[in-house]
Design a protein around this motif. Sequence first.
Motif, PDB file in Angstrom:
ATOM      1  N   THR A 288       0.809  -1.216   0.000  1.00 59.22           N
ATOM      2  CA  THR A 288       0.000   0.000   0.000  1.00 59.22           C
ATOM      3  C   THR A 288       0.844   1.268   0.000  1.00 59.22           C
ATOM      4  O   THR A 288       0.378   2.330  -0.419  1.00 59.22           O
ATOM      5  CB  THR A 288      -0.950   0.014   1.211  1.00 59.22           C
ATOM      6  N   PHE A 289       2.091   1.193   0.451  1.00 61.01           N
ATOM      7  CA  PHE A 289       2.980   2.356   0.398  1.00 61.01           C
ATOM      8  C   PHE A 289       3.367   2.684  -1.035  1.00 61.01           C
ATOM      9  O   PHE A 289       3.383   3.852  -1.445  1.00 61.01           O
ATOM     10  CB  PHE A 289       4.228   2.078   1.240  1.00 61.01           C
ATOM     11  N   LEU A 290       3.658   1.674  -1.832  1.00 65.16           N
ATOM     12  CA  LEU A 290       4.178   1.905  -3.186  1.00 65.16           C
ATOM     13  C   LEU A 290       3.089   2.015  -4.240  1.00 65.16           C
ATOM     14  O   LEU A 290       3.301   2.634  -5.289  1.00 65.16           O
ATOM     15  CB  LEU A 290       5.146   0.782  -3.572  1.00 65.16           C
ATOM     16  N   MET A 291       1.914   1.426  -3.993  1.00 62.48           N
ATOM     17  CA  MET A 291       0.900   1.399  -5.035  1.00 62.48           C
ATOM     18  C   MET A 291       0.432   2.781  -5.497  1.00 62.48           C
ATOM     19  O   MET A 291       0.244   3.000  -6.698  1.00 62.48           O
ATOM     20  CB  MET A 291      -0.301   0.566  -4.586  1.00 62.48           C
ATOM     21  N   PRO A 292       0.234   3.763  -4.608  1.00 60.88           N
ATOM     22  CA  PRO A 292      -0.170   5.086  -5.115  1.00 60.88           C
ATOM     23  C   PRO A 292       0.850   5.690  -6.074  1.00 60.88           C
ATOM     24  O   PRO A 292       0.478   6.343  -7.059  1.00 60.88           O
ATOM     25  CB  PRO A 292      -0.295   5.924  -3.833  1.00 60.88           C
ATOM     26  N   PHE A 293       2.141   5.470  -5.802  1.00 59.38           N
ATOM     27  CA  PHE A 293       3.179   5.965  -6.712  1.00 59.38           C
ATOM     28  C   PHE A 293       3.093   5.254  -8.061  1.00 59.38           C
ATOM     29  O   PHE A 293       3.217   5.866  -9.120  1.00 59.38           O
ATOM     30  CB  PHE A 293       4.566   5.755  -6.102  1.00 59.38           C
ATOM     31  N   PHE A 294       2.875   3.932  -8.004  1.00 57.74           N
ATOM     32  CA  PHE A 294       2.780   3.161  -9.240  1.00 57.74           C
ATOM     33  C   PHE A 294       1.566   3.606 -10.056  1.00 57.74           C
ATOM     34  O   PHE A 294       1.661   3.825 -11.275  1.00 57.74           O
ATOM     35  CB  PHE A 294       2.685   1.672  -8.907  1.00 57.74           C
ATOM     36  N   LEU A 295       0.431   3.765  -9.388  1.00 60.06           N
ATOM     37  CA  LEU A 295      -0.795   4.119 -10.102  1.00 60.06           C
ATOM     38  C   LEU A 295      -0.724   5.523 -10.695  1.00 60.06           C
ATOM     39  O   LEU A 295      -1.124   5.741 -11.854  1.00 60.06           O
ATOM     40  CB  LEU A 295      -1.990   4.020  -9.153  1.00 60.06           C
ATOM     41  N   GLN A 296      -0.218   6.484  -9.929  1.00 58.92           N
ATOM     42  CA  GLN A 296      -0.250   7.875 -10.382  1.00 58.92           C
ATOM     43  C   GLN A 296       0.964   8.262 -11.212  1.00 58.92           C
ATOM     44  O   GLN A 296       0.828   8.957 -12.232  1.00 58.92           O
ATOM     45  CB  GLN A 296      -0.374   8.808  -9.171  1.00 58.92           C
ATOM     46  N   PHE A 297       2.148   7.826 -10.796  1.00 66.95           N
ATOM     47  CA  PHE A 297       3.356   8.246 -11.506  1.00 66.95           C
ATOM     48  C   PHE A 297       3.687   7.324 -12.679  1.00 66.95           C
ATOM     49  O   PHE A 297       4.021   7.778 -13.768  1.00 66.95           O
ATOM     50  CB  PHE A 297       4.545   8.301 -10.549  1.00 66.95           C
ATOM     51  N   ALA A 298       3.595   6.011 -12.450  1.00 62.27           N
ATOM     52  CA  ALA A 298       3.979   5.071 -13.503  1.00 62.27           C
ATOM     53  C   ALA A 298       2.866   4.872 -14.533  1.00 62.27           C
ATOM     54  O   ALA A 298       3.130   4.792 -15.734  1.00 62.27           O
ATOM     55  CB  ALA A 298       4.371   3.725 -12.892  1.00 62.27           C
ATOM     56  N   LEU A 299       1.613   4.774 -14.062  1.00 64.52           N
ATOM     57  CA  LEU A 299       0.497   4.530 -14.981  1.00 64.52           C
ATOM     58  C   LEU A 299      -0.253   5.800 -15.350  1.00 64.52           C
ATOM     59  O   LEU A 299      -1.114   5.769 -16.244  1.00 64.52           O
ATOM     60  CB  LEU A 299      -0.485   3.523 -14.364  1.00 64.52           C
ATOM     61  N   GLY A 300       0.008   6.898 -14.665  1.00 65.57           N
ATOM     62  CA  GLY A 300      -0.630   8.169 -15.001  1.00 65.57           C
ATOM     63  C   GLY A 300      -2.085   8.285 -14.614  1.00 65.57           C
ATOM     64  O   GLY A 300      -2.829   9.074 -15.205  1.00 65.57           O
ATOM     65  N   PRO A 302      -5.294   9.557 -12.540  1.00 61.25           N
ATOM     66  CA  PRO A 302      -5.631  10.697 -11.678  1.00 61.25           C
ATOM     67  C   PRO A 302      -5.881  10.204 -10.250  1.00 61.25           C
ATOM     68  O   PRO A 302      -6.219   9.035 -10.042  1.00 61.25           O
ATOM     69  CB  PRO A 302      -6.900  11.253 -12.307  1.00 61.25           C
ATOM     70  N   PRO A 303      -5.727  11.078  -9.247  1.00 62.02           N
ATOM     71  CA  PRO A 303      -5.851  10.643  -7.852  1.00 62.02           C
ATOM     72  C   PRO A 303      -7.188   9.983  -7.516  1.00 62.02           C
ATOM     73  O   PRO A 303      -7.219   9.011  -6.757  1.00 62.02           O
ATOM     74  CB  PRO A 303      -5.672  11.954  -7.064  1.00 62.02           C
ATOM     75  N   ASP A 304      -8.299  10.499  -8.094  1.00 66.99           N
ATOM     76  CA  ASP A 304      -9.590   9.916  -7.734  1.00 66.99           C
ATOM     77  C   ASP A 304      -9.720   8.480  -8.230  1.00 66.99           C
ATOM     78  O   ASP A 304     -10.223   7.605  -7.528  1.00 66.99           O
ATOM     79  CB  ASP A 304     -10.735  10.784  -8.249  1.00 66.99           C
ATOM     80  N   ARG A 305      -9.229   8.222  -9.453  1.00 63.48           N
ATOM     81  CA  ARG A 305      -9.301   6.850  -9.962  1.00 63.48           C
ATOM     82  C   ARG A 305      -8.335   5.937  -9.200  1.00 63.48           C
ATOM     83  O   ARG A 305      -8.664   4.780  -8.906  1.00 63.48           O
ATOM     84  CB  ARG A 305      -8.962   6.830 -11.446  1.00 63.48           C
ATOM     85  N   ALA A 306      -7.157   6.458  -8.863  1.00 67.66           N
ATOM     86  CA  ALA A 306      -6.206   5.656  -8.095  1.00 67.66           C
ATOM     87  C   ALA A 306      -6.805   5.284  -6.741  1.00 67.66           C
ATOM     88  O   ALA A 306      -6.658   4.142  -6.269  1.00 67.66           O
ATOM     89  CB  ALA A 306      -4.908   6.429  -7.903  1.00 67.66           C
ATOM     90  N   GLY A 307      -7.513   6.236  -6.119  1.00 65.49           N
ATOM     91  CA  GLY A 307      -8.156   5.936  -4.850  1.00 65.49           C
ATOM     92  C   GLY A 307      -9.215   4.866  -4.975  1.00 65.49           C
ATOM     93  O   GLY A 307      -9.341   4.001  -4.105  1.00 65.49           O
TER      94      GLY A 307
END
Length: 484
Positions: A288-300, A302-307
């Motif tokens: 859970t620490f790394l997944m937000p970085f992967f979703l937003q930075f690596a896959l691009g 947006p924060p709402d969809r990543a959430g």
Amino acid sequence: MSSESRLPEPHPRRWQILSAIAIGTLMGPVDGSVVNIALPVITQRFGTTLAMAEWIAMAYLLVISSVLLTWGRLGDMYGHRRIYLGGFAVFTLGSLLCGAAGGIGWLVAFRVVQALGAGMMLASGPAIITEVFAPTERGRALGLNAVAVAVGLSIGPVLGGFLVEHLGWRSIFYINLPIGLVGIAWAYRVLPPPTAVRPAAFDVPGALTLFGALFSLLLALSQGEIWGWRAPATLALAALGVVGLLVFVAVERRAAAPMVDLSLFDNRVFVLANASALTNFMAQFSVTFLMPFFLQFALGMPPDRAGTVMLGLPAAMMVVAPLAGYLSDRFGSRWPAVTGMTILAAGIVSMSQLDAGASGSGIFWRLAVLGLGAGLFQTPNNSAIMGSVPRDRLGIAGGMLASMRNIGMVLGIGVSGAVFMATAGGRPELAAADLDLFLSGMHAAMSTGAAFALLGAVAAWAARTSSSGPGRRAWRERAAPAQQ
């Protein structure tokens, strides 16, 4: 006379009592997640740095992790009802103060007040549940209480985003006021009076030593990635924490009324089930620490969809936890706990295979597998911990359980961050500029998380393999119906 016949009768209002505990349990994870999503706005409003704003979250985590055992001991001495109600009041007051804070320093200070109140509730809640439910129902009760945690984790980001967007950042604290007042009134009405209050001389040296040791160690672990793991401040704090723990053990051995009964660590079930809890949260938070970085930075994303994608884990836990409690009540805690940790390990392995072509749905179901494993593990394991100690030590058991959760979160983030940096050569937000490098670091960190989960599975199995010894006999005498 059988051990079952010596067990106390369940409280007639036990389900109402559980609802009062669940309200307090819900507020903790909601508060943590809504604050995190508001940090960028708070940083801008107060004109401060992100590093300073991070202390809004960090102060809460460090303090709550450092005081749980102290509150647990005070609950055993003076009654868990008093500690729980006091914690609810302190947390609600802290929320009011946070909402009215006029500067970043005051906000951090008032978050400490919130943490003190939340720690009182977290340490006392499992003890009260264990007191009022029979062992044949304890798993289901703890499972339903775990649902409150999962619900809090699920709705926190959504609620926080809505409040910050439409009502401002202060509303994320003010929302706790009506909930807190209702929760205090309901808890005051239904919580039972203590059955056996045992006032004694409080172990002040032990409490202060433990607080200093845990605070230093956790601060080093949480900031090591930022300061550098070989930085003088990191090494000094880590050394201070380790020495402090050794001093604490020496103090407790000599204390007439120790804060922590060290004989609990002769209990195989208590030790290994807590070790399993620690590795469970280390494994979860390596993901859970790394997944937000992967979703937003690596896959691009947006924060709402990543959430939304990240909801896969708590949503699955919310569904599985009550079932896991029922299974542990019927069949014992070993098989649900071991199976859950094994599923968690398999889920993390599948996460470690993700690449730049991963879809949101593919990540969601993988996170749901993690939630399935975590939910299947946590309730039976929690029931085993709470059932392995005498009734006059339930507060310490509840405090230890909550401590393992918080320490596991910090360790999971710290270790996975260190592995990521060692592999990728930089922090996640920087390494994301090179996708191959980011994926390499993420895969290594998540493989480490899977190893933690497997270690937890071994510990959960080993907790039930001994048929002799004082710890095992004590556990059988106090919790025979939960024993496989």
